[in-house]
Design an enzyme around this catalytic site. Structure first.
Site, PDB file in Angstrom:
ATOM      1  N   CYS A  95       0.881  -1.034  -0.094  1.00 48.89           N
ATOM      2  CA  CYS A  95       0.037   0.074   0.106  1.00 48.89           C
ATOM      3  C   CYS A  95       1.364   1.524   0.031  1.00 48.89           C
ATOM      4  O   CYS A  95       0.123   2.670  -0.426  1.00 48.89           O
ATOM      5  CB  CYS A  95      -1.197   0.004   1.583  1.00 48.89           C
ATOM      6  SG  CYS A  95      -2.483  -1.559   1.005  1.00 48.89           S
ATOM      7  N   VAL A  96       1.772   0.985   0.115  1.00 49.07           N
ATOM      8  CA  VAL A  96       2.603   2.043   0.517  1.00 49.07           C
ATOM      9  C   VAL A  96       4.261   2.435  -1.047  1.00 49.07           C
ATOM     10  O   VAL A  96       4.337   3.470  -1.223  1.00 49.07           O
ATOM     11  CB  VAL A  96       3.532   2.734   1.675  1.00 49.07           C
ATOM     12  CG1 VAL A  96       3.785   3.894   1.886  1.00 49.07           C
ATOM     13  CG2 VAL A  96       3.148   2.327   2.954  1.00 49.07           C
TER      14      VAL A  96
END
Lengths: 106, 167
Positions: free
Chosen positions: A105-106
């Protein structure tokens, strides 16, 4: 690069439904040029630095790096990365580098 | 695959640490998918862009029935924090420390850095005029990257055609 040359280079290369190459070992610089052209990107040295980092990172970790892994690992800033590969850099680089879809997600 | 004109807008109305991340994570994901992103900070959400507050966001265990110790990295299955415990001095700091530690382990950047990443990736940040006036703030109180202070009506103009998410 003309459309015809692009087609020739990509002939026989397998892609998944989302347009990522299924086997990173089939990748070549010519394929990268063709895929980049398809994304409307003309590759410069700065692009190649990112591509090489991603290929290296994927070899070590087994998957394409996320945006933050690219900026942290390659020294390219977020701003530069979005300028080099506009509209979704991590996915575009992964495609051009012959890698699978980046996960995380990052 | 991705519609080039797709736009998303996040309205951030909460200033607790746990409520800072939804917009950051989804906003970052949207930018990573080539979607245009606008963030609008209103009321307590202004803490996320206040220079003096952004590094001091906290998560209170009080009156939060979802706050189980497992979530905060302590093993066990259903060990809730009783409200009376949450009211003790130091509990908010304790919960905050645990959450920050967990986020660091997951390589999630702190809020200030994350916000800067979104700005660098092209997200547009706006403060809510009414909240800003109510709290006696000016642009000088905000972190770099905040574009403007706008009214609710201006926000509507800015986000025409966008998918709006209220947090």
């Amino acid at each position: 690069m003309t459309e015809q040359v692009t087609l020739n280079v990509l002939e026989g290369v397998d892609f998944d439904d989302e347009g990522y190459m299924t086997d990173p070992n089939d990748w070549s610089k010519e394929i990268a040029e063709a895929l980049a052209a398809h994304e409307g990107i003309s590759l410069t040295e700065a692009h190649w630095n990112v591509i090489e980092f991603c290929r290296q990172s994927a070899t070590e970790s087994g998957s394409a790096p996320t945006l933050r892994q690219i900026t942290n690992g390659s020294g390219v800033s977020t701003k530069e990365l979005f300028a080099l590969f506009p509209k979704g850099p991590a996915k575009k680089v992964a495609k051009i580098s012959g890698l699978g879809k980046p996960e995380g997600c990052v | 695959m991705t519609d080039n004109n797709r736009k998303m807008a996040f309205i951030c109305s909460k200033g607790n640490l746990d409520m800072a991340y939804p917009a950051l994570i989804m906003g970052w994901a949207a930018l990573g998918n080539g979607i245009d992103v606008t963030l609008f900070f209103t009321f307590w959400g202004l803490d996320l862009i206040r220079d003096s507050r952004v590094d001091h966001l906290e998560i209170p265990p009080l009156a939060n029935t979802s706050m189980k110790m497992t979530m905060m990295g302590i093993p066990g299955d259903n060990l809730g924090i009783p409200n009376i415990m949450g009211a003790l001095p130091g509990m908010t700091a304790f919960a905050t420390t645990l959450m920050k530690k967990k986020m660091t382990e997951l390589e999630v950047p702190p809020v200030r850095e994350y916000m800067q990443m979104l700005v660098d990736a092209g997200a547009e940040l706006y403060g809510c005029k009414m909240s800003v006036d109510m709290m006696n703030l000016t642009m000088d109180d905000f972190i770099p990257g905040v574009k403007d202070i706008v009214t609710a009506s201006e926000f509507m103009d800015l986000t025409e055609g966008a998918q709006v998410i209220f947090i």
